[in-house]
Every structure is written in C-alpha cells, then in structure tokens.
Design an enzyme around this catalytic site. Structure first.
Site, PDB file in Angstrom:
ATOM      1  N   GLU A  49     115.572 -61.368   8.252  1.00  0.00           N
ATOM      2  CA  GLU A  49     115.195 -61.291   6.838  1.00  0.00           C
ATOM      3  C   GLU A  49     114.873 -62.707   6.340  1.00  0.00           C
ATOM      4  OE1 GLU A  49     118.347 -60.067   4.107  1.00  0.00           O
ATOM      5  OE2 GLU A  49     116.869 -59.434   2.612  1.00  0.00           O
ATOM      6  N   LYS A  65     111.685 -54.019   0.511  1.00  0.00           N
ATOM      7  CA  LYS A  65     113.107 -53.713   0.308  1.00  0.00           C
ATOM      8  C   LYS A  65     113.277 -52.839  -0.931  1.00  0.00           C
ATOM      9  CE  LYS A  65     117.456 -56.343   0.524  1.00  0.00           C
ATOM     10  NZ  LYS A  65     117.973 -57.714   0.627  1.00  0.00           N
ATOM     11  N   CYS A 105     118.128 -55.250   5.269  1.00  0.00           N
ATOM     12  CA  CYS A 105     119.493 -55.644   4.931  1.00  0.00           C
ATOM     13  C   CYS A 105     120.227 -54.641   4.040  1.00  0.00           C
ATOM     14  CB  CYS A 105     119.467 -57.046   4.328  1.00  0.00           C
ATOM     15  SG  CYS A 105     121.087 -57.849   4.469  1.00  0.00           S
TER      16      CYS A 105
HETATM   17  N1  LIG Z   1     120.269 -59.876   1.991  1.00  0.00           N
HETATM   18  C1  LIG Z   1     121.024 -58.847   1.731  1.00  0.00           C
HETATM   19  O1  LIG Z   1     120.569 -57.791   1.363  1.00  0.00           O
HETATM   20  C2  LIG Z   1     122.490 -59.063   1.930  1.00  0.00           C
HETATM   21  C3  LIG Z   1     123.267 -57.770   2.020  1.00  0.00           C
HETATM   22  C4  LIG Z   1     124.711 -58.017   2.199  1.00  0.00           C
HETATM   23  O2  LIG Z   1     125.158 -59.108   2.500  1.00  0.00           O
HETATM   24  C5  LIG Z   1     125.609 -56.881   1.998  1.00  0.00           C
HETATM   25  O3  LIG Z   1     126.824 -57.092   2.027  1.00  0.00           O
HETATM   26  O4  LIG Z   1     125.128 -55.760   1.811  1.00  0.00           O
END
Ligand SMILES: NC(=O)CCC(=O)C(=O)O
Length: 277
Positions: free
Chosen positions: A43, A113, A154
């Site tokens: 990412e 996202k 993520c």
């Molecule tokens: N970059 C993100 O989306 C981080 C996501 C994350 O750390 C989580 O705990 O969920």
C-alpha cells in the site's frame, strides 16, 4: 496444475517518489525473481503513508507512476499488483488506488480503497484518511490466465462481507496491499489473513511497506501469505524483504471439495447481499 509463482515485495518507502519505483524495478530485475508470474507491492509503495503527502504525490490514472508500473509488467511479462498510490480524478478527488497490470502491461484491474482508515485508539494509533481521501465504491475482482483474483486495500480487508463478495465473484486468491500499524498489527494482522483464508477457502496475500522508524506512520510490515487451510506459508519481519511463494490453485479446489463450506451456506436464511445500516 495451476501454480502461481508470486513475489511479495516489502519495500522501503522513500520520500523521493521515483526512487520507490526504481527500487521496485531493481528488485524485479534480480535473479531470484526471474520466472515469477505475479508480483505484489505494498500500500502507498511510492508515497509516505501520511495525509500531508497524499495530495502532493497524487497522479491521474495513466500518470507517470502508472506508466512505469505498466512498463515493468510488460518488461518482465508478469501480472503486477502495483501496491497502491494516491490517484487524483478530474474533479480533484483523491483515492487510495491499486492498479493491476497484465503480462502485456495492460491495466486489468483497479481498486479504490472503499473503507477509509479513520481510527482513534486511546494511547495508540490515530489516523484519518478521510481528511484527504475519497472512498471508492466498487468490489474488485480481476482475471488472470490462472483464474480470478480479488483485490482490496488494507483496512478494506477487515470487512468480511467484502471478501465474501469477491469469492462469490470467483476469486481464489485475495490480494491486499496494506500497511497495518504498531497498535493493531501485532494482534490483528496475521489473524485477519488466516481468518479470511479459512472462511473463504482462498489464498490471502498481504504486502506491506517495511517499517521506517523515522516515518510519521510506522508500518507493522510482516508481509504474509496464507493458504486456503489458514496455514501461514510465509511471513516476513519488519525490514525490507522479498519472498516468492507458490500458490497452487488445486489446493483451493481440494479444500472446497473436502470441507464444502461455501456449498453449505444457508443462503435461504442469511442473504449475504450488500445491505444498508
Ligand atoms: N492503511 C490502513 O488501512 C491501515 C489499517 C490498519 O492498520 C488496521 O488496523 O486496520
């Protein structure tokens, strides 16, 4: 037998955008990565993961970074999941976007996202992507010669409904460019990749940036691959690293035949469709 040789690149993120791309290019040129089918970047692999950088580093689709990634895919004849990068649309909105390129360098997938990472853990991680980013609204599955793969970014992967929608659309592998943090990473990262793999009987792949103690946001690192039984095939530590894993899609078939979870769902009782809260 459908074996997918998959390279996961846990790269350092430099503030110099193009150094990040050069780094990816050098890694793809290394002897260990010759003959791979698929490579996955982290990412925001070319932009430090901080709100103040997203507008500055944002590019339109088919911008310089897109172009260089497309060329890399074509040069090495691989599928490239180009991590994610800030994308600016014509209206000026910025998205956290992952592009996929096929072996000819043509864009074969794109995911914006959908779930923005807005959290505030007391004594732990705070982040508010919605300060600068706009969420996407499409579930993403892309085609390869091996079959369909799902793609999300993520925090998206925390939402089991999304993974299930990808699987319902045929995904046998789910790829997740990601950058978990030092609060949630130790407890949730591996668990999440194993759990989504078990529930959906898919391979799950997470590619994270290496940890940089000087960065504003500390990545948990720990890029990972889990198989459809939920076994961890590979997990890195926090430093820059590259690993190749073999994904055997016959395993997906076998697991789904022997433990037919997806068939045994009671769709007549619980309709897993998109819902409003
Ligand atoms: N970059 C993100 O989306 C981080 C996501 C994350 O750390 C989580 O705990 O969920």
């Amino acid at each position: 037998m459908a074996i997918i040789k998959t390279a996961i690149l846990q790269t350092h993120v430099y503030t110099d955008k193009f150094r990040n791309i050069t780094q990816a290019a050098e890694l793809l040129a290394s002897p260990e990565l010759q003959g791979i089918d698929l490579a996955v970047l982290p990412e925001m692999f070319c932009c430090p993961y901080e709100n103040k950088y997203f507008p500055e580093y944002a590019e339109p689709e088919r911008g310089d970074t897109w172009e260089k990634c497309s060329r890399l895919a074509a040069e090495y004849g691989i599928y490239l999941v180009a991590g994610s990068m800030p994308e600016r649309d014509e209206a000026g909105n910025i998205y956290n976007t992952s592009y996929v390129f096929d072996r000819n360098g043509h864009q074969s997938g794109k995911h914006r996202k959908m779930h923005l990472f807005d959290i505030d853990v007391k004594g732990g991680q705070y982040f508010k992507e919605s300060d600068t980013l706009t969420p996407g609204d499409q579930v993403t599955v892309f085609d390869t010669e091996f079959g369909k793969m799902g793609l999300c970014i993520c925090y998206d992967f925390r939402f089991p409904e999304l993974a299930r929608l990808m699987v319902d659309e045929g995904a046998q592998v789910i790829i997740v460019p990601a950058a978990f943090n030092m609060t949630t990473g130790p407890l949730h990262w591996e668990l999440m990749f194993r759990q989504r793999a078990v529930d959906n009987q898919v391979y799950t792949i997470g590619a994270a940036p290496a940890r940089d103690l000087n960065a504003g946001y500390q990545s948990w690192g720990h890029s990972i691959a889990a198989d459809p039984w939920g076994k961890v095939l590979m997990e890195m530590e926090e430093k820059p690293d590259v690993k190749v894993v073999k994904l055997d899609l016959d395993e997906v078939k076998k697991v789904r035949e022997q433990l037919p979870l997806l068939k045994h769902r009671r769709g007549d009782i619980y309709a897993l469709t998109t819902f409003s809260l």
